[in-house]
Design a protein around this motif. Structure first.
Motif, PDB file in Angstrom:
ATOM      1  N   LEU A 124       4.739  -3.364  -6.816  1.00 51.49           N
ATOM      2  CA  LEU A 124       3.935  -3.449  -5.543  1.00 51.49           C
ATOM      3  C   LEU A 124       4.334  -4.834  -5.217  1.00 51.49           C
ATOM      4  CD1 LEU A 124       0.216  -2.946  -6.060  1.00 51.49           C
ATOM      5  CD2 LEU A 124       2.080  -1.639  -5.502  1.00 51.49           C
ATOM      6  N   GLN A 125       4.891  -5.755  -5.872  1.00 50.11           N
ATOM      7  CA  GLN A 125       5.443  -7.178  -5.575  1.00 50.11           C
ATOM      8  C   GLN A 125       6.970  -6.685  -4.836  1.00 50.11           C
ATOM      9  OE1 GLN A 125       3.592  -6.961  -8.323  1.00 50.11           O
ATOM     10  NE2 GLN A 125       1.969  -8.182  -8.213  1.00 50.11           N
ATOM     11  N   GLU A 126       7.498  -6.176  -5.582  1.00 50.35           N
ATOM     12  CA  GLU A 126       9.086  -5.752  -5.013  1.00 50.35           C
ATOM     13  C   GLU A 126       8.709  -5.038  -3.520  1.00 50.35           C
ATOM     14  OE1 GLU A 126      12.908  -3.353  -6.667  1.00 50.35           O
ATOM     15  OE2 GLU A 126      11.037  -3.418  -8.087  1.00 50.35           O
ATOM     16  N   GLY A 127       7.833  -4.002  -3.772  1.00 46.98           N
ATOM     17  CA  GLY A 127       7.877  -3.199  -2.494  1.00 46.98           C
ATOM     18  C   GLY A 127       7.284  -4.095  -1.208  1.00 46.98           C
ATOM     19  N   GLY A 128       6.386  -5.047  -1.613  1.00 51.24           N
ATOM     20  CA  GLY A 128       5.661  -5.732  -0.643  1.00 51.24           C
ATOM     21  C   GLY A 128       7.106  -6.784  -0.095  1.00 51.24           C
ATOM     22  N   LYS A 129       7.905  -7.310  -0.738  1.00 48.67           N
ATOM     23  CA  LYS A 129       9.025  -8.110  -0.465  1.00 48.67           C
ATOM     24  C   LYS A 129      10.144  -7.180   0.434  1.00 48.67           C
ATOM     25  CE  LYS A 129       8.809 -11.507  -4.152  1.00 48.67           C
ATOM     26  NZ  LYS A 129       9.097 -11.783  -5.517  1.00 48.67           N
ATOM     27  N   LEU A 130      10.508  -6.159  -0.323  1.00 54.23           N
ATOM     28  CA  LEU A 130      11.385  -5.335   0.516  1.00 54.23           C
ATOM     29  C   LEU A 130      10.895  -4.803   1.846  1.00 54.23           C
ATOM     30  CD1 LEU A 130      12.813  -2.812  -2.103  1.00 54.23           C
ATOM     31  CD2 LEU A 130      14.020  -4.515  -0.730  1.00 54.23           C
ATOM     32  N   GLY A 131       9.439  -4.344   2.048  1.00 54.11           N
ATOM     33  CA  GLY A 131       9.045  -3.874   3.237  1.00 54.11           C
ATOM     34  C   GLY A 131       8.995  -4.649   4.364  1.00 54.11           C
ATOM     35  N   VAL A 132       9.040  -6.074   4.162  1.00 58.93           N
ATOM     36  CA  VAL A 132       9.067  -7.084   5.280  1.00 58.93           C
ATOM     37  C   VAL A 132      10.454  -8.001   5.364  1.00 58.93           C
ATOM     38  CG1 VAL A 132       6.288  -7.367   5.128  1.00 58.93           C
ATOM     39  CG2 VAL A 132       7.828  -8.751   3.782  1.00 58.93           C
ATOM     40  N   ASN A 182       0.948  -1.336   0.037  1.00 64.36           N
ATOM     41  CA  ASN A 182      -0.036  -0.032   0.111  1.00 64.36           C
ATOM     42  C   ASN A 182       0.761   1.256  -0.126  1.00 64.36           C
ATOM     43  OD1 ASN A 182      -2.514  -1.324  -0.158  1.00 64.36           O
ATOM     44  ND2 ASN A 182      -2.729  -1.361   2.169  1.00 64.36           N
ATOM     45  N   PHE A 183       1.627   1.301   0.666  1.00 65.77           N
ATOM     46  CA  PHE A 183       2.882   2.333   0.866  1.00 65.77           C
ATOM     47  C   PHE A 183       3.583   2.408  -0.524  1.00 65.77           C
ATOM     48  CE2 PHE A 183       3.271   2.146   5.613  1.00 65.77           C
ATOM     49  CZ  PHE A 183       2.992   3.614   5.769  1.00 65.77           C
ATOM     50  N   THR A 184       3.899   1.374  -1.226  1.00 71.96           N
ATOM     51  CA  THR A 184       4.520   1.376  -2.448  1.00 71.96           C
ATOM     52  C   THR A 184       3.466   2.009  -3.528  1.00 71.96           C
ATOM     53  OG1 THR A 184       5.714  -0.375  -2.068  1.00 71.96           O
ATOM     54  CG2 THR A 184       5.723   0.013  -4.156  1.00 71.96           C
ATOM     55  N   LEU A 185       2.229   1.739  -3.678  1.00 70.17           N
ATOM     56  CA  LEU A 185       1.275   1.977  -4.520  1.00 70.17           C
ATOM     57  C   LEU A 185       1.057   3.763  -4.197  1.00 70.17           C
ATOM     58  CD1 LEU A 185      -0.597   1.406  -6.599  1.00 70.17           C
ATOM     59  CD2 LEU A 185      -2.482   1.140  -5.120  1.00 70.17           C
ATOM     60  N   GLU A 186       0.992   3.999  -3.056  1.00 68.50           N
ATOM     61  CA  GLU A 186       0.668   5.340  -2.780  1.00 68.50           C
ATOM     62  C   GLU A 186       1.942   6.316  -3.280  1.00 68.50           C
ATOM     63  OE1 GLU A 186      -1.806   8.529  -1.197  1.00 68.50           O
ATOM     64  OE2 GLU A 186      -2.190   6.549  -1.634  1.00 68.50           O
ATOM     65  N   ALA A 187       3.202   5.911  -2.892  1.00 67.23           N
ATOM     66  CA  ALA A 187       4.238   6.571  -3.414  1.00 67.23           C
ATOM     67  C   ALA A 187       4.113   6.826  -5.042  1.00 67.23           C
ATOM     68  CB  ALA A 187       5.519   6.022  -3.062  1.00 67.23           C
ATOM     69  N   PHE A 188       4.155   5.462  -5.515  1.00 70.55           N
ATOM     70  CA  PHE A 188       3.892   5.536  -6.875  1.00 70.55           C
ATOM     71  C   PHE A 188       3.112   6.459  -7.560  1.00 70.55           C
ATOM     72  CE2 PHE A 188       2.825   3.449 -11.153  1.00 70.55           C
ATOM     73  CZ  PHE A 188       4.307   3.389 -11.723  1.00 70.55           C
ATOM     74  N   ALA A 189       1.771   6.271  -7.147  1.00 70.31           N
ATOM     75  CA  ALA A 189       0.698   7.073  -7.343  1.00 70.31           C
ATOM     76  C   ALA A 189       0.814   8.602  -7.352  1.00 70.31           C
ATOM     77  CB  ALA A 189      -0.593   6.780  -6.700  1.00 70.31           C
ATOM     78  N   LEU A 190       1.331   9.004  -6.262  1.00 70.47           N
ATOM     79  CA  LEU A 190       1.574  10.328  -5.876  1.00 70.47           C
ATOM     80  C   LEU A 190       2.763  11.108  -7.160  1.00 70.47           C
ATOM     81  CD1 LEU A 190       2.421  10.599  -2.066  1.00 70.47           C
ATOM     82  CD2 LEU A 190       0.655  11.805  -3.250  1.00 70.47           C
ATOM     83  N   GLY A 191       3.591  10.198  -7.339  1.00 70.54           N
ATOM     84  CA  GLY A 191       4.708  10.569  -8.651  1.00 70.54           C
ATOM     85  C   GLY A 191       3.763  10.415  -9.926  1.00 70.54           C
ATOM     86  N   MET A 192       3.031   9.566 -10.045  1.00 61.22           N
ATOM     87  CA  MET A 192       2.409   9.236 -11.531  1.00 61.22           C
ATOM     88  C   MET A 192       1.490  10.619 -11.841  1.00 61.22           C
ATOM     89  SD  MET A 192       1.043   5.937 -13.299  1.00 61.22           S
ATOM     90  CE  MET A 192       0.760   6.174 -14.886  1.00 61.22           C
ATOM     91  N   VAL A 193       0.626  10.787 -10.717  1.00 54.73           N
ATOM     92  CA  VAL A 193      -0.346  11.891 -10.862  1.00 54.73           C
ATOM     93  C   VAL A 193       0.219  13.224 -10.980  1.00 54.73           C
ATOM     94  CG1 VAL A 193      -2.307  13.016  -9.983  1.00 54.73           C
ATOM     95  CG2 VAL A 193      -2.223  10.607  -9.606  1.00 54.73           C
ATOM     96  N   ARG A 194       1.632  13.358 -10.416  1.00 59.09           N
ATOM     97  CA  ARG A 194       2.364  14.665 -10.468  1.00 59.09           C
ATOM     98  C   ARG A 194       2.751  14.716 -12.044  1.00 59.09           C
ATOM     99  NH1 ARG A 194       7.775  17.066  -8.049  1.00 59.09           N
ATOM    100  NH2 ARG A 194       7.970  18.618  -9.892  1.00 59.09           N
TER     101      ARG A 194
END
Length: 201
Positions: A157-165, A73-85
């Motif tokens: 998202l998969q990469e972020g999920g693995k890295l985050g835990v 979720n953190f990964t998607l939110e960061a990615f989305a902030l960048g993409m919309v900007r």
């Protein structure tokens, strides 16, 4: 992306994207809406500042021992902030032929300051490349570049999920990854904007 922005206004009533492909689709719809009914130039610049300011608090909110879903979720939110900007900045560059502004990414986290500065430089470089090269590029080249960018970020998202835990990944490393996710999103949003406004897709 809670603050009021052009994106939140135009995306009102839609279910928030939970996958990267869904986000791609929503950003494309957003860009098409900007093409059909342009947003005021100053509102797009304000949106860029709002989204950029939201990044570092998001990154600071990451804690130790999160679940894989939280990390995604953190990964998607960061990615989305960048993409919309990136999409909004692309509209400023390609629709209005105006240069974009680049607010600094301010943080109290000393460890992250240099990474935030690198991100700032990278974002400026992407915008300059877009202005100097993508604005004059052939439609086919833009489509290829856009397809490549989308493919590159599909597994984020998969990469972020693995890295985050992961036990061996520090909190600092995951936070750095979120900054990189914002950059990846920014570049993808910008090239999508080029496809809509320059290639005339």
């Amino acid at each position: 992306m809670k603050p009021q922005t052009v994106w939140s206004e135009r995306n009102k009533g839609r279910t928030a994207a939970v996958t990267v492909p869904e986000l791609y689709q929503q950003v494309e719809q957003f860009l098409r809406s900007l093409k059909d009914k342009p947003a005021p130039h100053n509102e797009l610049l304000e949106q860029s500042e709002t989204l950029s300011r939201a990044l570092m608090p998001l990154v600071a909110a990451v804690k130790e021992n999160q679940s894989m879903l939280q990390a995604q979720n953190f990964t998607l939110e960061a990615f989305a902030l960048g993409m919309v900007r990136g999409a909004g900045d692309g509209a400023v560059l390609f629709q209005y032929q105006q240069s974009v502004e680049h607010p600094e990414f301010e943080t109290d986290d000393e460890a992250l300051k240099s990474s935030a500065e690198v991100l700032h430089k990278n974002i400026k470089h992407i915008a300059e490349t877009a202005q100097n090269q993508w604005a004059k590029a052939h439609s086919d080249d833009l489509h290829l570049l856009c397809g490549y960018g989308k493919q590159e970020n599909l597994g984020s998202l998969q990469e972020g999920g693995k890295l985050g835990v992961k036990d061996e990944t520090s909190l600092f490393e995951f936070r750095k990854f979120l900054l990189a996710s914002f950059k990846g999103g920014y570049a993808t949003g910008m090239i999508q904007a080029a496809v809509i406004f320059v290639a005339g897709d």
